[in-house]
Design an enzyme around this catalytic site. Structure first.
Site, PDB file in Angstrom:
ATOM      1  N   LEU A 121       0.810  -1.174   0.139  1.00  0.00           N
ATOM      2  CA  LEU A 121      -0.002   0.060  -0.130  1.00  0.00           C
ATOM      3  C   LEU A 121       0.974   1.311   0.089  1.00  0.00           C
ATOM      4  CD1 LEU A 121      -2.700  -1.473   2.433  1.00  0.00           C
ATOM      5  CD2 LEU A 121      -2.912  -0.918  -0.017  1.00  0.00           C
ATOM      6  N   TYR A 151       1.106   3.200   7.879  1.00  0.00           N
ATOM      7  CA  TYR A 151       0.781   3.305   6.537  1.00  0.00           C
ATOM      8  C   TYR A 151       1.545   2.109   6.220  1.00  0.00           C
ATOM      9  CZ  TYR A 151       4.854   6.587   5.756  1.00  0.00           C
ATOM     10  OH  TYR A 151       5.925   7.116   5.651  1.00  0.00           O
ATOM     11  N   CYS A 152       1.071   1.109   5.116  1.00  0.00           N
ATOM     12  CA  CYS A 152       1.570   0.085   4.562  1.00  0.00           C
ATOM     13  C   CYS A 152       1.903  -0.891   5.566  1.00  0.00           C
ATOM     14  CB  CYS A 152       2.585   0.372   3.590  1.00  0.00           C
ATOM     15  SG  CYS A 152       3.312  -1.168   2.565  1.00  0.00           S
ATOM     16  N   PRO A 153       0.813  -1.267   6.544  1.00  0.00           N
ATOM     17  CA  PRO A 153       1.357  -2.201   7.548  1.00  0.00           C
ATOM     18  C   PRO A 153       1.514  -3.670   7.119  1.00  0.00           C
ATOM     19  CG  PRO A 153      -0.804  -2.033   7.513  1.00  0.00           C
ATOM     20  CD  PRO A 153      -0.386  -1.133   6.443  1.00  0.00           C
ATOM     21  N   LYS A 191       6.717   2.825  14.547  1.00  0.00           N
ATOM     22  CA  LYS A 191       7.144   2.162  13.404  1.00  0.00           C
ATOM     23  C   LYS A 191       8.289   3.243  12.751  1.00  0.00           C
ATOM     24  CE  LYS A 191       5.755   0.494   8.643  1.00  0.00           C
ATOM     25  NZ  LYS A 191       4.674   0.023   8.136  1.00  0.00           N
TER      26      LYS A 191
END
Length: 274
Positions: free
Chosen positions: A90, A144-146, A157
């Site tokens: 993502l 975001y973009c896990p 993160k």
């Protein structure tokens, strides 16, 4: 896992400055080229560092958002160039404070997906020995973009890992938020999803971004560590492992292959944006 990193003769390609003004699509073409060369044993295993100016790389699922055009317009209004990669994952933010690293190895002997991820985790811990006991790898919900191999310190993160496989080559890629504010980058992606979804229900579950769960290494360490510092650490580490390290960009006989992959990836991107 350790032997894969330390008993291998490496090539290092530094594009931390030269790629800044280029499209991130050029970096994806570069990794495809290196996957081909390394996977077919036409070149040494390679570690490449790369940085791009303000861009947001969207995945295929992002491009299926109901109001993605409005979301992309919002990114442009904030000075970010949105592109779509023809792969999973993502949205991620790239800018001058984010260092990307690709580790490209041959899969002449099978390398499991999890093992490839673990190689990158071990590599990052080797770059930052003073942080290795603090760095954890698990999904950070709200980022975001896990993914299962999000890298964090104290639950915040600072990096995400992906991988690409082709021609018996494996490219494991990581983005490291080194400088600036991780939460500000997350705010940008949060707004992108809000505008692109507009509260519509979709089959695919997009992440609900919680900006405070993301941070940069500067924020996490309280030190003014820079992209340049990390890039130098990588080169020094590789020289410790391989005193005959090849620091070498693409050679003339490799450029033709790169041109092929570059043309292919730009054509695919154009078809996605139609």
């Amino acid at each position: 896992m350790e032997s894969l990193l330390t008993q291998t003769k490496w090539r290092f390609i530094d594009q931390s400055i030269s790629a800044k003004t280029a499209s991130p699509l050029e970096s994806f073409a570069m990794d495809d080229t290196l996957c081909h060369l390394v996977g077919q044993q036409l070149g040494k295993p390679t570690i490449r560092t790369w940085v791009h100016n303000d861009s947001v790389v969207l995945g295929i699922q992002d491009h299926r958002l109901p109001y993605v055009e409005a979301g992309m317009n919002e990114l442009c209004a904030n000075g970010y160039n949105p592109i779509v990669r023809n792969s999973g994952g993502l949205a991620v933010v790239l800018d001058s404070g984010v260092l990307n690293v690709s580790v490209i190895v041959s899969e002449q002997q099978p390398i499991s997906i999890n093992r490839a991820f673990e190689v990158m985790v071990e590599f990052i811990k080797a770059i930052f020995p003073e942080l290795q006991d603090k760095i954890e790898a698990f999904e950070i919900v709200g980022s975001y973009c896990p993914g299962s191999y999000d890298l964090s310190i104290g639950g915040q993160k600072f990096a995400g890992i992906s991988q690409r496989r082709m021609k018996n080559g494996v490219a494991v890629q990581i983005y490291l938020c080194v400088e600036g504010s991780g939460s500000e980058r997350a705010e940008l992606i949060k707004k992108f999803y809000q505008i692109s979804l507009q509260n519509e229900q979709t089959k695919f579950k997009y992440p609900t971004i919680t900006p405070h769960v993301m941070a940069s290494l500067q924020q996490l360490t309280g030190q003014q560590i820079t992209v340049e510092d990390v890039n130098l650490r990588i080169q020094q580490l590789l020289l410790e492992w391989d005193d005959q390290l090849e620091i070498m960009p693409l050679q003339q006989d490799e450029v033709e292959l790169y041109s092929y992959y570059l043309t292919r990836i730009f054509k695919r991107n154009e078809s996605l944006l139609r």
